[in-house]
Design a protein around this motif. Structure first.
Motif, PDB file in Angstrom:
ATOM      1  N   LYS A 116       6.469 -17.141  18.833  1.00 38.83           N
ATOM      2  CA  LYS A 116       5.693 -18.036  17.963  1.00 38.83           C
ATOM      3  C   LYS A 116       6.323 -18.017  16.577  1.00 38.83           C
ATOM      4  O   LYS A 116       6.838 -16.985  16.148  1.00 38.83           O
ATOM      5  CB  LYS A 116       4.254 -17.536  17.839  1.00 38.83           C
ATOM      6  CG  LYS A 116       3.412 -17.678  19.078  1.00 38.83           C
ATOM      7  CD  LYS A 116       1.960 -17.283  18.762  1.00 38.83           C
ATOM      8  CE  LYS A 116       1.054 -17.525  19.950  1.00 38.83           C
ATOM      9  NZ  LYS A 116       1.422 -16.723  21.141  1.00 38.83           N
ATOM     10  N   TRP A 117       6.239 -19.149  15.863  1.00 39.36           N
ATOM     11  CA  TRP A 117       6.776 -19.153  14.497  1.00 39.36           C
ATOM     12  C   TRP A 117       5.989 -20.122  13.616  1.00 39.36           C
ATOM     13  O   TRP A 117       5.291 -21.017  14.108  1.00 39.36           O
ATOM     14  CB  TRP A 117       8.258 -19.525  14.495  1.00 39.36           C
ATOM     15  CG  TRP A 117       8.528 -20.897  15.052  1.00 39.36           C
ATOM     16  CD1 TRP A 117       8.764 -21.215  16.364  1.00 39.36           C
ATOM     17  CD2 TRP A 117       8.556 -22.127  14.324  1.00 39.36           C
ATOM     18  NE1 TRP A 117       8.942 -22.557  16.506  1.00 39.36           N
ATOM     19  CE2 TRP A 117       8.832 -23.149  15.277  1.00 39.36           C
ATOM     20  CE3 TRP A 117       8.411 -22.482  12.981  1.00 39.36           C
ATOM     21  CZ2 TRP A 117       8.947 -24.493  14.910  1.00 39.36           C
ATOM     22  CZ3 TRP A 117       8.526 -23.829  12.608  1.00 39.36           C
ATOM     23  CH2 TRP A 117       8.783 -24.812  13.578  1.00 39.36           C
ATOM     24  N   ARG A 118       6.115 -19.914  12.309  1.00 40.13           N
ATOM     25  CA  ARG A 118       5.408 -20.758  11.333  1.00 40.13           C
ATOM     26  C   ARG A 118       6.034 -20.524   9.967  1.00 40.13           C
ATOM     27  O   ARG A 118       6.305 -19.377   9.603  1.00 40.13           O
ATOM     28  CB  ARG A 118       3.932 -20.366  11.310  1.00 40.13           C
ATOM     29  CG  ARG A 118       3.071 -21.025  10.246  1.00 40.13           C
ATOM     30  CD  ARG A 118       1.604 -20.631  10.429  1.00 40.13           C
ATOM     31  NE  ARG A 118       1.394 -19.224  10.217  1.00 40.13           N
ATOM     32  CZ  ARG A 118       0.802 -18.397  11.077  1.00 40.13           C
ATOM     33  NH1 ARG A 118       0.322 -18.836  12.229  1.00 40.13           N
ATOM     34  NH2 ARG A 118       0.667 -17.125  10.792  1.00 40.13           N
ATOM     35  N   ARG A 125       4.226  -7.617   6.519  1.00 40.25           N
ATOM     36  CA  ARG A 125       4.311  -6.168   6.252  1.00 40.25           C
ATOM     37  C   ARG A 125       4.882  -5.510   7.499  1.00 40.25           C
ATOM     38  O   ARG A 125       4.277  -5.584   8.573  1.00 40.25           O
ATOM     39  CB  ARG A 125       2.923  -5.609   5.925  1.00 40.25           C
ATOM     40  CG  ARG A 125       2.927  -4.138   5.510  1.00 40.25           C
ATOM     41  CD  ARG A 125       1.540  -3.658   5.116  1.00 40.25           C
ATOM     42  NE  ARG A 125       1.086  -4.289   3.880  1.00 40.25           N
ATOM     43  CZ  ARG A 125       0.088  -5.143   3.780  1.00 40.25           C
ATOM     44  NH1 ARG A 125      -0.607  -5.475   4.843  1.00 40.25           N
ATOM     45  NH2 ARG A 125      -0.231  -5.668   2.624  1.00 40.25           N
ATOM     46  N   GLU A 153       4.036 -12.620  18.530  1.00 35.97           N
ATOM     47  CA  GLU A 153       4.107 -12.299  19.969  1.00 35.97           C
ATOM     48  C   GLU A 153       3.435 -13.395  20.787  1.00 35.97           C
ATOM     49  O   GLU A 153       2.541 -14.058  20.280  1.00 35.97           O
ATOM     50  CB  GLU A 153       3.394 -10.969  20.237  1.00 35.97           C
ATOM     51  CG  GLU A 153       4.086  -9.759  19.605  1.00 35.97           C
ATOM     52  CD  GLU A 153       5.349  -9.328  20.326  1.00 35.97           C
ATOM     53  OE1 GLU A 153       5.494  -9.677  21.514  1.00 35.97           O
ATOM     54  OE2 GLU A 153       6.176  -8.663  19.696  1.00 35.97           O
ATOM     55  N   HIS A 154       3.879 -13.555  22.026  1.00 34.84           N
ATOM     56  CA  HIS A 154       4.728 -12.683  22.759  1.00 34.84           C
ATOM     57  C   HIS A 154       6.190 -13.048  22.510  1.00 34.84           C
ATOM     58  O   HIS A 154       6.593 -14.191  22.743  1.00 34.84           O
ATOM     59  CB  HIS A 154       4.405 -12.759  24.247  1.00 34.84           C
ATOM     60  CG  HIS A 154       5.286 -11.864  25.059  1.00 34.84           C
ATOM     61  ND1 HIS A 154       6.280 -12.326  25.886  1.00 34.84           N
ATOM     62  CD2 HIS A 154       5.347 -10.509  25.105  1.00 34.84           C
ATOM     63  CE1 HIS A 154       6.885 -11.303  26.438  1.00 34.84           C
ATOM     64  NE2 HIS A 154       6.365 -10.183  25.990  1.00 34.84           N
ATOM     65  N   ILE A 166       6.891  -2.782  13.520  1.00 36.52           N
ATOM     66  CA  ILE A 166       5.933  -3.784  13.988  1.00 36.52           C
ATOM     67  C   ILE A 166       5.431  -4.524  12.753  1.00 36.52           C
ATOM     68  O   ILE A 166       4.973  -3.903  11.797  1.00 36.52           O
ATOM     69  CB  ILE A 166       4.732  -3.137  14.713  1.00 36.52           C
ATOM     70  CG1 ILE A 166       5.191  -2.342  15.943  1.00 36.52           C
ATOM     71  CG2 ILE A 166       3.708  -4.198  15.115  1.00 36.52           C
ATOM     72  CD1 ILE A 166       4.062  -1.549  16.619  1.00 36.52           C
ATOM     73  N   TRP A 168       2.988  -7.101  10.575  1.00 37.17           N
ATOM     74  CA  TRP A 168       1.680  -7.706  10.373  1.00 37.17           C
ATOM     75  C   TRP A 168       1.892  -8.978   9.574  1.00 37.17           C
ATOM     76  O   TRP A 168       2.629  -8.971   8.579  1.00 37.17           O
ATOM     77  CB  TRP A 168       0.816  -6.726   9.567  1.00 37.17           C
ATOM     78  CG  TRP A 168      -0.547  -7.206   9.161  1.00 37.17           C
ATOM     79  CD1 TRP A 168      -1.722  -6.946   9.795  1.00 37.17           C
ATOM     80  CD2 TRP A 168      -0.889  -7.981   8.003  1.00 37.17           C
ATOM     81  NE1 TRP A 168      -2.767  -7.520   9.111  1.00 37.17           N
ATOM     82  CE2 TRP A 168      -2.285  -8.166   8.003  1.00 37.17           C
ATOM     83  CE3 TRP A 168      -0.146  -8.544   6.960  1.00 37.17           C
ATOM     84  CZ2 TRP A 168      -2.960  -8.886   7.007  1.00 37.17           C
ATOM     85  CZ3 TRP A 168      -0.807  -9.276   5.971  1.00 37.17           C
ATOM     86  CH2 TRP A 168      -2.213  -9.429   6.006  1.00 37.17           C
ATOM     87  N   GLU A 170      -0.022 -12.320   7.586  1.00 38.16           N
ATOM     88  CA  GLU A 170      -1.254 -12.755   6.941  1.00 38.16           C
ATOM     89  C   GLU A 170      -2.057 -13.734   7.799  1.00 38.16           C
ATOM     90  O   GLU A 170      -3.286 -13.706   7.790  1.00 38.16           O
ATOM     91  CB  GLU A 170      -0.857 -13.441   5.617  1.00 38.16           C
ATOM     92  CG  GLU A 170      -1.928 -13.446   4.592  1.00 38.16           C
ATOM     93  CD  GLU A 170      -1.428 -14.082   3.294  1.00 38.16           C
ATOM     94  OE1 GLU A 170      -0.205 -14.313   3.149  1.00 38.16           O
ATOM     95  OE2 GLU A 170      -2.280 -14.367   2.435  1.00 38.16           O
ATOM     96  N   GLY A 171      -1.351 -14.571   8.549  1.00 38.07           N
ATOM     97  CA  GLY A 171      -2.044 -15.585   9.348  1.00 38.07           C
ATOM     98  C   GLY A 171      -2.648 -15.050  10.632  1.00 38.07           C
ATOM     99  O   GLY A 171      -3.240 -15.813  11.396  1.00 38.07           O
ATOM    100  N   GLY A 172      -2.469 -13.752  10.920  1.00 40.33           N
ATOM    101  CA  GLY A 172      -3.185 -13.170  12.048  1.00 40.33           C
ATOM    102  C   GLY A 172      -2.351 -12.687  13.223  1.00 40.33           C
ATOM    103  O   GLY A 172      -2.914 -12.256  14.235  1.00 40.33           O
ATOM    104  N   GLU A 173      -1.017 -12.731  13.103  1.00 35.02           N
ATOM    105  CA  GLU A 173      -0.156 -12.337  14.225  1.00 35.02           C
ATOM    106  C   GLU A 173       0.529 -10.987  13.980  1.00 35.02           C
ATOM    107  O   GLU A 173       0.547 -10.486  12.860  1.00 35.02           O
ATOM    108  CB  GLU A 173       0.930 -13.414  14.465  1.00 35.02           C
ATOM    109  CG  GLU A 173       0.377 -14.747  14.948  1.00 35.02           C
ATOM    110  CD  GLU A 173      -0.092 -15.634  13.784  1.00 35.02           C
ATOM    111  OE1 GLU A 173       0.075 -15.217  12.614  1.00 35.02           O
ATOM    112  OE2 GLU A 173      -0.634 -16.721  14.052  1.00 35.02           O
ATOM    113  N   VAL A 174       1.068 -10.456  15.055  1.00 32.62           N
ATOM    114  CA  VAL A 174       1.906  -9.257  14.989  1.00 32.62           C
ATOM    115  C   VAL A 174       3.242  -9.563  15.671  1.00 32.62           C
ATOM    116  O   VAL A 174       3.350 -10.535  16.437  1.00 32.62           O
ATOM    117  CB  VAL A 174       1.246  -8.045  15.688  1.00 32.62           C
ATOM    118  CG1 VAL A 174      -0.060  -7.659  15.003  1.00 32.62           C
ATOM    119  CG2 VAL A 174       1.026  -8.328  17.176  1.00 32.62           C
ATOM    120  N   ARG A 176       7.068  -7.445  17.195  1.00 34.70           N
ATOM    121  CA  ARG A 176       7.980  -6.296  17.308  1.00 34.70           C
ATOM    122  C   ARG A 176       9.250  -6.650  16.529  1.00 34.70           C
ATOM    123  O   ARG A 176      10.179  -7.221  17.071  1.00 34.70           O
ATOM    124  CB  ARG A 176       8.263  -6.015  18.787  1.00 34.70           C
ATOM    125  CG  ARG A 176       7.041  -5.419  19.518  1.00 34.70           C
ATOM    126  CD  ARG A 176       7.254  -5.363  21.014  1.00 34.70           C
ATOM    127  NE  ARG A 176       7.249  -6.714  21.586  1.00 34.70           N
ATOM    128  CZ  ARG A 176       7.561  -7.015  22.841  1.00 34.70           C
ATOM    129  NH1 ARG A 176       7.907  -6.054  23.680  1.00 34.70           N
ATOM    130  NH2 ARG A 176       7.528  -8.264  23.258  1.00 34.70           N
TER     131      ARG A 176
END
Lengths: 240, 240, 240, 240
Positions: A116-118, A125, A153-154, A166, A168, A170-174, A176
């Motif tokens: 996923k990207w934006r 972080r 992810e994924h 890993i 973090w 701001e928009g809610g994703e994580v 690797r």
């Protein structure tokens, strides 16, 4: 130890925002701090003959750093296969940011490598997930980047041999965002940050991680496996 | 659950020794015990149109079993790519013996997949290295095969996600002979034994392991990742 | 298949907020949905004789689910060692939330198992990092919990055998919140959510993951290794 | 860099065969070649006060090498716990041969650490399974030892983070004989060879591997994680 920084060098030519941040190109900036870190460092770019990756250059390169985005498809199959083979033969590889979609990385991973990207000027972080790893030497528990592109992810990669960072977002994703892989005799470090419109490669902690990654990826005279037909080392009694 | 057994089916046509051991072909023998184990099982071979792997067959297959050796190069790139994509999309894959060198396995591993080998009628003993794994269900601490082809390290694969068997060979070598890999949504089991001139697939313990591997490799309605551009799930305050 | 849910059952007695959410105790709620999922399910709690974990109970348990927080130290060394040994002998173990600090988990991990934490009614989003894993069956790409306690990295565990979920927290942290480990013949699943003052175990997706985890953790008649002095399986010619 | 070699030093006092091979003790021989390799090297033995492992010694040790066999039980819980904690805090640990059953290793692994064994003057051949690893620097594809004790699978350890050597034994067994583990901030290398009645630590290839292992295990100023209660790094809007 000889490092080659490869960059497609296209955003720099099209987008004044990018060339303002990286007047010598992304490759120029990467080479600059790697040179200062003590590596003998050269650069190579897409539009050079053989993309700057002649046999001579590749054979002398201990670690190759790769940045690409717009023009993955313009890298020839032949050069991509040659780079892959050099990695299997022991050349280190540091794959940065959008190079997750490069031919070389995809061929070495065997997976789609999509994510996923934006682009939303958001905070990233990067948390250290492996505080034993030499790639984390000299940094703190996390690295904060005020504005970066989001990758989420994924992430379609094999489970990494080591998961180092890993992220973090701001928009809610994580994500690797720092991971190592071994392929053949070669060591590969994928490191996420470095969108072309942000000054990420001027960040000293990011520079430290990439420098550590280059150092880690270099092969240190490990054995060269012999393969193919092989005579027995012991008597085969059942044969009699 | 639908299993498809793919075989190049060439040794069987050329070598009477092989067709004597496997009168219905290696695929026939594999399909026979998998059918008995309760799977709905079909077969496909190299010389069929599209190597027997039409979109319809692939889309309906939960787990594909692959045996090839002489004719890896005759598998078209198109079919190999299609099979790889189906694995990434969730189809299980059981890769047997000399299929370590198949296009499909090499594309999914990203490595050379080469190894040492020798045909010397020697003993192989496969030791269980992971006694938690469902693939080892119902067998003992090791499986002994009186005569098999030798495969020796270094096996040029990525470090497996799970190492299940390690083989001892009479001639002095060892081999990671049972190993799992995850790629995309797909699960892959590589299992070493099965040289065409030995009755290995008549061995009940080997049959048990392959049956367990098929069961393990089937995807169980896990999530389908969405990738590409992604709207934020949280407010991005830094953007304001 | 027999499941035993263990709970220290202390918050429930002290804090009306907890007993309101879980009138039958946390163990009662866990047992309730596991029973519905088709497992034969019993419970055991700290204040019972032998903490409810007699040899008879342990020997008949296929998978043990563990929740503890306030009273880790009150679990006797003897019982903790017994549970650990049963895991090594093949009993599955599902470790929930604050049980990261239980004696059993710490003994099995060999590390400190500490982490960052915060109670701030914040949002948690658990992203699937391994979309091949049966533990993710039937859920979406992520699970969202409106209010949970935060756990943050670095989580002091060995690198998991499989990393299944990564959590995003509103306050800026990430966490490896679903992870598997194999020890001896036993399979262990650690799953983060479940702070006692939130109705997390009433969430159906969380229930689905725990149910999947129990199913996955059960041993399926894998081999029992024999250890100690061992007679040679082959002639040792060098001995002569 | 400061290395401490710990040895129980009991076989040397009881068995003239051992003291003949290692007149300065096993610790003396290990220290001798590590010193030559350029490390500042000290020794410590069981019968010294605090087993020679005072806080001062431990705090100054970058990498601890451990050999024990007869007297694992005589190592106090207190010292074993202290050593374990130092490893979690970043001290490297190289565990040799029969130290697989030492308190320190067992506490760090969380498993039983048992294995098959046999003393039969048989041949061992250690095959390199990871030709990228710096621990294999400078050696060939395998190391051959004419006579060694046999250790066989199943070795009751967690799946190693990296599997570097696999041993072949004349009597028909295999063993994961070189393996790495990360615990906390510490790096651990287990290396199998070194039965007291064979001159294994005089073998130059074995010396090279142990030297490489010591170098690899040293921590390089990686981050020190902070754990416990943690203030949010971002606003928690749901709290309002």
């Amino acid at each position: 130890m000889k490092v080659t920084v490869w960059n497609e060098n296209r955003h720099e030519k099209k987008n004044p925002k990018v060339s303002e941040i990286y007047p010598e190109g992304i490759h120029g900036q990467l080479a600059s701090f790697l040179e200062k870190a003590g590596f003998e460092t050269g650069t190579a770019t897409l539009d050079e003959p053989e993309h700057g990756l002649t046999d001579e250059v590749l054979n002398e390169t201990d670690v190759l750093v790769w940045w690409g985005h717009l023009a993955h498809d313009e890298v020839t199959e032949e050069i991509a296969d040659k780079v892959k083979q050099r990695v299997l033969d022991g050349m280190g590889l540091v794959v940065l940011h959008s190079a997750h979609f490069s031919k070389v990385f995809k061929k070495l991973m065997g997976t789609g490598c999509d994510l996923k990207w934006r682009e939303a000027d958001e905070k990233e972080r990067l948390w250290v997930a492996d505080p034993t790893h030499p790639i984390t030497e000299g940094i703190g528990e996390y690295i904060e980047l005020e504005k970066e592109e989001m990758y989420g992810e994924h992430f379609d990669i094999p489970a990494p041999d080591e998961l180092i960072f890993i992220s973090w977002f701001e928009g809610g994703e994580v994500f690797r965002s720092g991971a190592t892989f071994k392929r053949g005799r070669g060591k590969i470090f994928y490191f996420r940050p470095g969108h072309e419109t942000y000054p990420t490669y001027h960040n000293e902690e990011i520079q430290k991680v990439i420098t550590n990654g280059v150092k880690w990826a270099a092969n240190t005279a490990t054995p060269t496996p012999v393969r193919g037909n092989h005579q027995p080392l012991e008597n085969i009694t059942s044969k009699a």
